[in-house]
Design a protein around this motif. Structure first.
Motif, PDB file in Angstrom:
ATOM      1  N   GLY A   1      -7.971 -21.596  15.616  1.00 22.85           N
ATOM      2  CA  GLY A   1      -8.850 -20.450  15.476  1.00 22.85           C
ATOM      3  C   GLY A   1      -9.272 -19.775  16.753  1.00 22.85           C
ATOM      4  N   HIS A   2      -8.319 -19.479  17.643  1.00 18.29           N
ATOM      5  CA  HIS A   2      -8.635 -18.623  18.790  1.00 18.29           C
ATOM      6  C   HIS A   2      -8.716 -17.187  18.272  1.00 18.29           C
ATOM      7  CE1 HIS A   2      -8.118 -16.320  22.487  1.00 18.29           C
ATOM      8  NE2 HIS A   2      -8.458 -17.407  23.162  1.00 18.29           N
ATOM      9  N   LEU A   3      -9.925 -16.631  18.187  1.00 19.13           N
ATOM     10  CA  LEU A   3     -10.161 -15.352  17.528  1.00 19.13           C
ATOM     11  C   LEU A   3     -10.263 -14.215  18.533  1.00 19.13           C
ATOM     12  CD1 LEU A   3     -12.750 -16.593  14.875  1.00 19.13           C
ATOM     13  CD2 LEU A   3     -10.303 -16.186  14.561  1.00 19.13           C
ATOM     14  N   PRO A   4     -10.004 -12.971  18.089  1.00 20.80           N
ATOM     15  CA  PRO A   4      -9.992 -11.836  19.024  1.00 20.80           C
ATOM     16  C   PRO A   4     -11.374 -11.525  19.588  1.00 20.80           C
ATOM     17  CG  PRO A   4      -9.690 -11.076  16.767  1.00 20.80           C
ATOM     18  CD  PRO A   4      -9.590 -12.565  16.736  1.00 20.80           C
ATOM     19  N   GLY A   5     -11.407 -11.217  20.891  1.00 19.53           N
ATOM     20  CA  GLY A   5     -12.659 -10.899  21.552  1.00 19.53           C
ATOM     21  C   GLY A   5     -13.325  -9.652  21.020  1.00 19.53           C
ATOM     22  N   SER A   6     -12.582  -8.817  20.324  1.00 18.36           N
ATOM     23  CA  SER A   6     -13.160  -7.585  19.769  1.00 18.36           C
ATOM     24  C   SER A   6     -14.225  -7.863  18.716  1.00 18.36           C
ATOM     25  CB  SER A   6     -12.046  -6.717  19.167  1.00 18.36           C
ATOM     26  OG  SER A   6     -11.291  -7.457  18.224  1.00 18.36           O
ATOM     27  N   LEU A   7     -14.278  -9.078  18.175  1.00 14.52           N
ATOM     28  CA  LEU A   7     -15.315  -9.417  17.187  1.00 14.52           C
ATOM     29  C   LEU A   7     -16.705  -9.302  17.790  1.00 14.52           C
ATOM     30  CD1 LEU A   7     -13.777 -12.551  15.394  1.00 14.52           C
ATOM     31  CD2 LEU A   7     -13.525 -10.130  14.819  1.00 14.52           C
ATOM     32  N   LEU A   8     -16.808  -9.373  19.105  1.00 16.10           N
ATOM     33  CA  LEU A   8     -18.113  -9.269  19.764  1.00 16.10           C
ATOM     34  C   LEU A   8     -18.766  -7.917  19.513  1.00 16.10           C
ATOM     35  CD1 LEU A   8     -17.246 -10.861  23.240  1.00 16.10           C
ATOM     36  CD2 LEU A   8     -18.083 -11.989  21.183  1.00 16.10           C
TER      37      LEU A   8
ATOM     38  N   GLU B   1     -12.376 -19.060   6.521  1.00 16.13           N
ATOM     39  CA  GLU B   1     -12.113 -18.658   5.144  1.00 16.13           C
ATOM     40  C   GLU B   1     -11.238 -17.415   5.063  1.00 16.13           C
ATOM     41  OE1 GLU B   1     -16.605 -20.170   3.839  1.00 16.13           O
ATOM     42  OE2 GLU B   1     -16.066 -18.027   3.744  1.00 16.13           O
ATOM     43  N   ARG B   2     -11.258 -16.596   6.093  1.00 16.21           N
ATOM     44  CA  ARG B   2     -10.475 -15.373   6.154  1.00 16.21           C
ATOM     45  C   ARG B   2      -9.753 -15.310   7.498  1.00 16.21           C
ATOM     46  NH1 ARG B   2     -11.742 -15.611   1.622  1.00 16.21           N
ATOM     47  NH2 ARG B   2     -12.783 -14.059   0.296  1.00 16.21           N
ATOM     48  N   THR B   3      -8.752 -14.448   7.596  1.00 17.90           N
ATOM     49  CA  THR B   3      -8.008 -14.296   8.846  1.00 17.90           C
ATOM     50  C   THR B   3      -7.928 -12.823   9.214  1.00 17.90           C
ATOM     51  OG1 THR B   3      -5.894 -14.229   7.659  1.00 17.90           O
ATOM     52  CG2 THR B   3      -6.641 -16.383   8.470  1.00 17.90           C
ATOM     53  N   VAL B   4      -7.592 -12.572  10.474  1.00 15.86           N
ATOM     54  CA  VAL B   4      -7.568 -11.206  10.986  1.00 15.86           C
ATOM     55  C   VAL B   4      -6.329 -10.998  11.859  1.00 15.86           C
ATOM     56  CG1 VAL B   4      -8.955 -11.770  13.038  1.00 15.86           C
ATOM     57  CG2 VAL B   4      -8.962  -9.420  12.142  1.00 15.86           C
ATOM     58  N   ALA B   5      -5.789  -9.785  11.792  1.00 11.74           N
ATOM     59  CA  ALA B   5      -4.684  -9.379  12.670  1.00 11.74           C
ATOM     60  C   ALA B   5      -5.183  -8.268  13.582  1.00 11.74           C
ATOM     61  CB  ALA B   5      -3.491  -8.895  11.841  1.00 11.74           C
TER      62      ALA B   5
ATOM     63  N   GLU C   1       1.126  -9.708   7.624  1.00 14.35           N
ATOM     64  CA  GLU C   1       1.439  -9.949   6.209  1.00 14.35           C
ATOM     65  C   GLU C   1       0.351 -10.728   5.500  1.00 14.35           C
ATOM     66  OE1 GLU C   1       5.344 -11.369   4.948  1.00 14.35           O
ATOM     67  OE2 GLU C   1       6.007 -11.014   7.003  1.00 14.35           O
ATOM     68  N   THR C   2      -0.254 -11.666   6.202  1.00 12.25           N
ATOM     69  CA  THR C   2      -1.160 -12.610   5.554  1.00 12.25           C
ATOM     70  C   THR C   2      -2.631 -12.375   5.888  1.00 12.25           C
ATOM     71  OG1 THR C   2      -0.805 -14.147   7.398  1.00 12.25           O
ATOM     72  CG2 THR C   2       0.594 -14.413   5.444  1.00 12.25           C
ATOM     73  N   ALA C   3      -2.920 -11.561   6.899  1.00 12.57           N
ATOM     74  CA  ALA C   3      -4.308 -11.376   7.330  1.00 12.57           C
ATOM     75  C   ALA C   3      -5.128 -10.664   6.261  1.00 12.57           C
ATOM     76  CB  ALA C   3      -4.345 -10.583   8.636  1.00 12.57           C
ATOM     77  N   ASP C   4      -6.371 -11.068   6.133  1.00 16.29           N
ATOM     78  CA  ASP C   4      -7.276 -10.417   5.181  1.00 16.29           C
ATOM     79  C   ASP C   4      -7.757  -9.069   5.703  1.00 16.29           C
ATOM     80  OD1 ASP C   4      -7.717 -12.580   3.038  1.00 16.29           O
ATOM     81  OD2 ASP C   4      -8.035 -13.664   4.910  1.00 16.29           O
ATOM     82  N   HIS C   5      -7.822  -8.931   7.019  1.00 18.50           N
ATOM     83  CA  HIS C   5      -8.190  -7.672   7.656  1.00 18.50           C
ATOM     84  C   HIS C   5      -7.299  -7.447   8.871  1.00 18.50           C
ATOM     85  CE1 HIS C   5     -11.982  -8.808   5.594  1.00 18.50           C
ATOM     86  NE2 HIS C   5     -12.086  -7.511   5.375  1.00 18.50           N
ATOM     87  N   THR C   6      -7.057  -6.190   9.189  1.00 23.39           N
ATOM     88  CA  THR C   6      -6.307  -5.829  10.391  1.00 23.39           C
ATOM     89  C   THR C   6      -7.148  -4.857  11.218  1.00 23.39           C
ATOM     90  OG1 THR C   6      -4.183  -6.103   9.270  1.00 23.39           O
ATOM     91  CG2 THR C   6      -4.186  -4.815  11.303  1.00 23.39           C
ATOM     92  N   ILE C   7      -7.361  -5.210  12.471  1.00 26.38           N
ATOM     93  CA  ILE C   7      -8.078  -4.326  13.394  1.00 26.38           C
ATOM     94  C   ILE C   7      -7.050  -3.382  14.003  1.00 26.38           C
ATOM     95  CG2 ILE C   7      -9.474  -4.197  15.489  1.00 26.38           C
ATOM     96  CD1 ILE C   7     -10.430  -7.061  14.855  1.00 26.38           C
ATOM     97  N   VAL C   8      -7.217  -2.090  13.782  1.00 30.79           N
ATOM     98  CA  VAL C   8      -6.221  -1.084  14.171  1.00 30.79           C
ATOM     99  C   VAL C   8      -6.799  -0.171  15.250  1.00 30.79           C
ATOM    100  CG1 VAL C   8      -4.741   0.792  13.361  1.00 30.79           C
ATOM    101  CG2 VAL C   8      -5.257  -1.145  11.840  1.00 30.79           C
ATOM    102  N   LEU C   9      -6.041   0.018  16.319  1.00 29.79           N
ATOM    103  CA  LEU C   9      -6.428   0.942  17.385  1.00 29.79           C
ATOM    104  C   LEU C   9      -5.788   2.291  17.103  1.00 29.79           C
ATOM    105  CD1 LEU C   9      -7.933   1.052  20.156  1.00 29.79           C
ATOM    106  CD2 LEU C   9      -5.703   0.689  21.224  1.00 29.79           C
ATOM    107  N   ALA C  10      -6.619   3.337  17.031  1.00 34.35           N
ATOM    108  CA  ALA C  10      -6.123   4.664  16.676  1.00 34.35           C
ATOM    109  C   ALA C  10      -6.761   5.723  17.572  1.00 34.35           C
ATOM    110  CB  ALA C  10      -6.423   4.969  15.207  1.00 34.35           C
TER     111      ALA C  10
ATOM    112  N   PRO D   1      -8.880  -3.431   5.483  1.00 34.25           N
ATOM    113  CA  PRO D   1      -8.696  -4.595   4.609  1.00 34.25           C
ATOM    114  C   PRO D   1      -7.281  -4.659   4.041  1.00 34.25           C
ATOM    115  CG  PRO D   1      -9.983  -2.924   3.496  1.00 34.25           C
ATOM    116  CD  PRO D   1      -9.784  -2.437   4.891  1.00 34.25           C
ATOM    117  N   ARG D   2      -6.845  -5.851   3.789  1.00 37.58           N
ATOM    118  CA  ARG D   2      -5.541  -6.054   3.157  1.00 37.58           C
ATOM    119  C   ARG D   2      -5.534  -5.388   1.779  1.00 37.58           C
ATOM    120  NH1 ARG D   2      -2.977 -12.042   1.894  1.00 37.58           N
ATOM    121  NH2 ARG D   2      -0.885 -11.354   1.311  1.00 37.58           N
ATOM    122  N   GLY D   3      -4.447  -4.698   1.481  1.00 37.67           N
ATOM    123  CA  GLY D   3      -4.325  -4.047   0.180  1.00 37.67           C
ATOM    124  C   GLY D   3      -4.934  -2.673   0.107  1.00 37.67           C
ATOM    125  N   ALA D   4      -5.470  -2.169   1.233  1.00 38.54           N
ATOM    126  CA  ALA D   4      -6.042  -0.821   1.209  1.00 38.54           C
ATOM    127  C   ALA D   4      -4.968   0.197   0.859  1.00 38.54           C
ATOM    128  CB  ALA D   4      -6.653  -0.493   2.575  1.00 38.54           C
TER     129      ALA D   4
END
Length: 393
Positions: A103-110, A128-132, A171-180, A198-201
């Protein structure tokens, strides 16, 4: 205390050496007993069973190590960057997909606001959830000025359109953080926004999964967005603040990758030394042949040098020193190239056995190559280091 731990302990300013030792031993034990037994099966299948990964994440959370790189205010242990780097190295002793269980998670969560920390960050921290994290585009790797993915304002949120490629876990992440890009006329530091999709949006499509040289079981995919609606409460950080949000992930991940590469190289030498002691050719041990002894010596020196670069970068990060960014680039450049040299030597020491898939040497040899590309190529690190050097002189 091992040589690796003593290196990080020497760089620490506030960590208790005994606590650091106990923590790294916990992670190393988890890697050894819970992750390594699955390496061969995952590599052959090029996949990790979702149920297995859920169980592994839950086990890591029960041990208190999941999300180990996160601060206390969002549910993490609040470790120093030096301590985090010591754990990063320990995770390098297993394969890329299985190390994700730590579980090394992205620093952007801060940058998550109070509400996002409840519905978004909390489940991530509990495993419980994962992120891309979607940054790279087909025509824009490290060049942020070339980003084409756009998000335009609409009632209550944003409409996201564009494409991303080589995105881990999409493919499997529950959420994807997108830079736009949200303001193409603004300077770079005000042009970008990070959005939580969110996945499935609707309008969010996984286009394909890539086949790769290494990192089997660690999936990279291409994504597309076609007027995908993202509500305002899914903006991570403020609109226009995406550059800072992204850098919070990129800089830390460069050091993370560096430490992982040191761990991979250490695992290789841990395999090579007993083999060189036990294997006999032409009437003497491999280790007694000067050619082999020199290979081992070169590996030892390079691993130690890489670890010292990581420890220095971590210490500067803890001190919030302005040189921390370039120190991470130095570590990333050296360690990602170093592990390739160590893998090549160790495979040669094992000879034909090293070329076979029966040993992890062959897998590590394949896996090592990708690190010179991801999180900023070696060439990009050299450019940044050179510019910093020239500016200082």
């Amino acid at each position: 205390m091992s040589d690796s731990l003593s290196t990080y302990a020497a760089a620490a300013t506030g960590d208790d050496a005994a606590e650091l030792d106990a923590l790294v031993r916990t992670v190393s034990g988890f890697v050894q007993t819970s992750l390594r037994p699955h390496e061969e099966a995952v590599d052959r299948a090029d996949d990790v069973d979702p149920g297995l990964m859920r169980d592994l994440r839950r086990s890591a959370a029960d041990l208190g190590i999941y999300g180990y790189n996160m601060p206390e205010d969002i549910g993490g242990p609040g470790l120093s960057r030096v301590a985090i780097s010591a754990i990063d190295e320990a995770t390098g002793h297993t394969s890329m997909p299985l190390a994700e269980a730590c579980g090394h998670l992205p620093g952007s969560l801060l940058f998550a606001d109070a509400a996002q920390r409840d519905w978004f960050v909390g489940p991530l921290m509990r495993g419980e959830r994962t992120v891309a994290y979607a940054l790279t585009e087909p025509d824009a790797g490290s060049d942020l000025n070339a980003l084409r993915t756009r998000a335009r304002r609409t009632d209550g949120g944003w409409l996201l359109s564009g494409a991303k490629t080589f995105i881990s876990h999409a493919e499997t992440a529950d959420h994807t953080i997108v830079l736009a890009v949200t303001d193409r006329d603004a300077p770079l530091k005000g042009r970008l926004t990070t959005l939580i999709v969110p996945r499935g949006a609707q309008g969010f499509t996984i286009e394909r999964r890539f086949r790769k040289l290494g990192w089997h079981g660690y999936h990279l995919s291409a994504l597309s967005f076609d007027d995908c609606f993202v509500p305002d409460d899914h903006v991570l950080g403020a609109p226009g603040a995406g550059f800072g949000v992204m850098m919070a992930t990129i800089n830390n991940d460069r050091l993370f990758v560096s430490c992982r590469c040191v761990g991979m190289a250490q695992r290789l030498i841990d395999l090579a030394v007993p083999h060189a002691r036990d294997r006999t050719t032409f009437g003497k041990r491999l280790a007694d042949h000067q050619a082999i002894a020199f290979m081992l010596a070169d590996c030892d020196v390079e691993i130690d040098a890489g670890r010292l670069l990581c420890a220095k970068a971590a210490r500067l990060s803890d001190q919030q020193h302005p040189d921390a960014r370039i120190a991470a680039s130095r570590a990333k450049l050296y360690c990602t190239e170093m592990v390739g040299r160590v893998a090549d030597r160790v495979l040669q020491i094992f000879g034909g056995a090293g070329f076979m898939a029966d040993l992890p040497v062959e897998r590590i040899y394949r896996d090592a190559r990708g690190f010179r590309i991801g999180e900023g190529t070696s060439e990009m690190q050299r450019l940044q280091i050179a510019r910093s050097l020239i500016d200082r002189m």
